[in-house]
Write an enzyme that holds these catalytic residues in place. Structure first.
Site, PDB file in Angstrom:
ATOM      1  N   THR A 286       0.849  -1.192   0.000  1.00  0.00           N
ATOM      2  CA  THR A 286       0.000   0.000   0.000  1.00  0.00           C
ATOM      3  C   THR A 286       0.885   1.242   0.000  1.00  0.00           C
ATOM      4  O   THR A 286       1.913   1.276   0.692  1.00  0.00           O
ATOM      5  CB  THR A 286      -0.953   0.009   1.214  1.00  0.00           C
ATOM      6  OG1 THR A 286      -1.764   1.188   1.175  1.00  0.00           O
ATOM      7  CG2 THR A 286      -0.205  -0.021   2.535  1.00  0.00           C
TER       8      THR A 286
ATOM      9  N   HIS B 131       2.316 -11.505  14.363  1.00  0.00           N
ATOM     10  CA  HIS B 131       3.343 -12.057  15.255  1.00  0.00           C
ATOM     11  C   HIS B 131       3.048 -13.508  15.652  1.00  0.00           C
ATOM     12  O   HIS B 131       3.893 -14.173  16.248  1.00  0.00           O
ATOM     13  CB  HIS B 131       3.443 -11.183  16.510  1.00  0.00           C
ATOM     14  CG  HIS B 131       4.795 -11.203  17.141  1.00  0.00           C
ATOM     15  ND1 HIS B 131       5.774 -12.096  16.795  1.00  0.00           N
ATOM     16  CD2 HIS B 131       5.335 -10.422  18.129  1.00  0.00           C
ATOM     17  CE1 HIS B 131       6.854 -11.883  17.521  1.00  0.00           C
ATOM     18  NE2 HIS B 131       6.617 -10.877  18.340  1.00  0.00           N
TER      19      HIS B 131
END
Length: 431
Positions: free
Chosen positions: A349, A402
């Protein structure tokens, strides 16, 4: 008689909203003619006629939600349907006023008073125009001579639908029918609906796509253990290369050499080194993707969409640039197909085109990584212990999940991208 059925709309899409009918009851159509436009969570879809004939009925109006497989109208034979189309239209419309008239049998007078209503119509239409009502509700209100400013919506945001108009009509037909006319002189509810704390506001319903974007972003933050790591890249070498090769690249390929092809190639190279960034989580399993379909976020009128450049590892710079230009055009003209949006293994993006200097992009679930590009800005950079230079620098941001990507792996992934971008000749030679 052939029913107009809402077709299968794609994976995970079960309903849509009718944005506009292009035909009306009694219209003749040929096979393949576009009948209506349907807005879904991802794209707008045109529904076409499956056969020749005459539109004999339309069961759902503009603004109404419809389900996959639902019949929303019908097409009759072109020979016999034209006469029969008015008959069904007249049949349902006759019973509809009848229930409303039955409770108030002594009041055929309102039917006579109806001609008088047009005199007051300019006043009603001017105030009713500001009411948040669906097209079907406005049509029904006009037919029954109901002032929309007196109708209460029950969908949570005050929007009025046909059921609300019918319910109001039943209440208004009680013996106290004259009483509703008095409240009509006090349009306080309509005024309060357009004010908040005494200040003017405008209430606008979210489009289906905007609501879906909102839900997906919240869901991504709720389900993923999302972290963001940052780095910066010196864009000097890329800017110099583009300056030297821009014209020859265009002459050869008939497309400009932009920044996105460099970043796409660098991302693919880094994903090959760190394959967990090209994976997704399915329950307690990790799905390792052996392909490189890179999503490129594009700002469209209804919000951000992420069309996908397929097999980016097999494409050269010119092919990547052509893909991105074509997908961006389709996104801004609202002509993206579902196949343009489905899948994707990693997303890029670019907030820099809007002037963003630094941001934390949100994951495009179920992907586990997204790279954020930002504005190129001249900043003083230490070249060595004694020299400083103004260099065109860009901050990079990598958001990652994560749950399967460790911090050290994310940092090294971003460093790999930085190193490839700062040596763009090598990238260009590779692809």
């Amino acid at each position: 008689m052939a029913e107009i059925i809402v077709p299968e709309l794609g994976e995970s899409i079960t309903e849509g909203t009718i944005t506009k009918w292009f035909v009306k009851e009694g219209d003749s159509v040929n096979q393949g003619d576009v009948l209506l436009e349907l807005e879904t969570d991802k794209v707008n879809i045109e529904i076409s006629a499956d056969s020749n004939g005459v539109v004999s009925s339309i069961a759902k109006a503009d603004g109404e939600v419809v389900q996959v497989g639902e019949a929303i109208g019908a097409i009759g034979n072109s020979t016999g349907a034209a006469p029969s189309a008015p008959a069904p239209a007249a049949e349902p419309s006759a019973p509809a006023p009848a229930p409303a008239a039955e409770p108030s049998a002594p009041a055929p007078a309102p039917a006579v008073a109806a001609p008088a209503t047009p005199a007051a119509a300019p006043v009603l239409s001017s105030s009713a125009a500001s009411v948040n009502a669906s097209p079907a509700a406005r049509k029904l209100a006009r037919e029954q001579g109901i002032d929309l400013t007196q109708v209460q919506g029950k969908d949570g945001i005050g929007r009025i639908f046909p059921d609300d108009v019918r319910a109001h009509g039943v209440q208004a037909s009680a013996p106290a029918q004259a009483a509703p006319k008095a409240p009509a002189a006090a349009p306080a509810p309509a005024a309060s609906a357009a004010t908040q704390g005494g200040k003017p506001v405008e209430r606008k319903r979210m489009s289906r796509r905007r609501a879906t974007i909102a839900n997906r972003l919240v869901e991504a933050q709720r389900t993923a253990a999302m972290l963001t790591t940052f780095n910066e890249v010196d864009m000097t070498a890329i800017l110099d290369l583009r300056k030297r090769r821009k014209q020859s690249f265009f002459d050869k390929n008939e497309v400009n050499l932009g920044f996105m092809s460099f970043f796409t190639k660098a991302v693919v190279g880094a994903l090959k080194q760190f394959p967990l960034l090209n994976a997704e989580i399915d329950g307690e399993d990790i799905i390792m993707k052996k392909y490189f379909d890179i999503g490129i976020a594009v700002a469209a009128k209804e919000g951000l969409v992420v069309p996908v450049v397929r097999d980016a590892d097999r494409l050269g710079f010119a092919e990547i640039e052509r893909n991105i230009v074509e997908l961006a055009k389709k996104a801004r003209s609202n002509t993206l197909a579902l196949s343009d949006l489905q899948g994707g293994s990693f997303t890029i993006t670019n907030g820099g085109v809007f002037g963003s200097l630094l941001s934390t992009p949100i994951l495009n679930a179920p992907q586990v990584g997204i790279l954020g590009m930002h504005k190129i800005q001249l900043r003083p950079v230490a070249i060595d212990e004694t020299r400083m230079e103004n260099r065109p620098m860009m901050y990079l941001a990598l958001s990652y999940d994560h749950r399967i990507v460790d911090g050290s792996e994310a940092v090294r992934f971003l460093v790999a991208i930085k190193e490839m971008l700062e040596d763009p000749e090598q990238l260009l030679l590779q692809g």
